[in-house]
Design an enzyme around this catalytic site. Sequence first.
Site, mmCIF file in Angstrom:
data_model
loop_
_atom_site.group_PDB
_atom_site.id
_atom_site.type_symbol
_atom_site.label_atom_id
_atom_site.label_comp_id
_atom_site.label_asym_id
_atom_site.label_seq_id
_atom_site.Cartn_x
_atom_site.Cartn_y
_atom_site.Cartn_z
ATOM 1 N N PRO A 7 0.821 -1.219 0.000
ATOM 2 C CG PRO A 7 -0.030 -1.033 2.153
ATOM 3 C CD PRO A 7 0.637 -2.000 1.229
ATOM 4 C CE LYS B 279 5.052 2.420 0.641
ATOM 5 N NZ LYS B 279 5.364 1.525 -0.479
ATOM 6 N NE ARG C 257 7.998 -3.049 -4.698
ATOM 7 C CZ ARG C 257 9.137 -3.267 -4.058
ATOM 8 N NH1 ARG C 257 10.272 -3.327 -4.752
ATOM 9 N NH2 ARG C 257 9.168 -3.416 -2.749
#
Length: 269
Positions: A2, A51, A255
């Site tokens: 996130p 985060k 990613r």
Amino acid sequence: MPEGDTVLQTAKRLDAALTGHVLTRSDLRVPRFATADLSGRTVLDVTARGKHLLTRVEDGLTLHSHLRMDGAWRVFAPGERWRGGPGHQIRAILATAERTAVGYRLPVLELLRTRDEGQVVGHLGPDLLGPDWDPEAALRNLLAQPARPLGEALLDQRNLAGIGNVYKCELCFLARVTPWLPVGDLPVPLAEHLVATAKHLLEANRDRPRRTTTGGPTAAQPHPRAREPLFVYGRAGRPCLRCRTPVRKADQDSRPTYWCPRCQSGPPG
């Protein structure tokens, strides 16, 4: 993983549900802290740092959690059915008389002294959504390794905290460079603008239920031609919103990374 705006929204929900209330139930379902009991203590605050989530309670204790890819905190009213995953995925339960916060699939969950929070968040760079935001320090950190690909440098939370893979792709598109461009190849004014844009985007999305970087349908005053919430992320094979060239996708440091091969200069994936 996130983005910082999502983590901040989670912290706000937990803070609204728990802060100022006495815990009536505490269940930490990780072996190291399975016997720890926070019941009877008042929650002092829940805050986001990059985060990371820090839930502070009386007696100088902090429950530190990190969502990573799949973790989530859900808040439920008394009698409400818990929704967030099967019971075996629950890692934490913090309940008051009025609300119950349930942590699902939390890969990081640890209890520590509040005075020792620096051990888990002290390595982070300036927080884009935090009171410690320092654009000059963030710029210095970002440019410290000139040969490093820009996308990797943006994701390194030691440089600046809060950027995830979505913002990485969108920021590189807005800067018109690929995520594989060495940081040292960025002109300093462009690097300064990129840092400022990162701050602007996270601030603009900190309270939105759905993220947008285009001024698209979730924005308060969208541009009349902006029909998509994001420029390139998740749009592989679809036309670029600027030039109509198909957006490409490749992995960067494991990613999925999206970019326009025409609008963005620099090495391809």
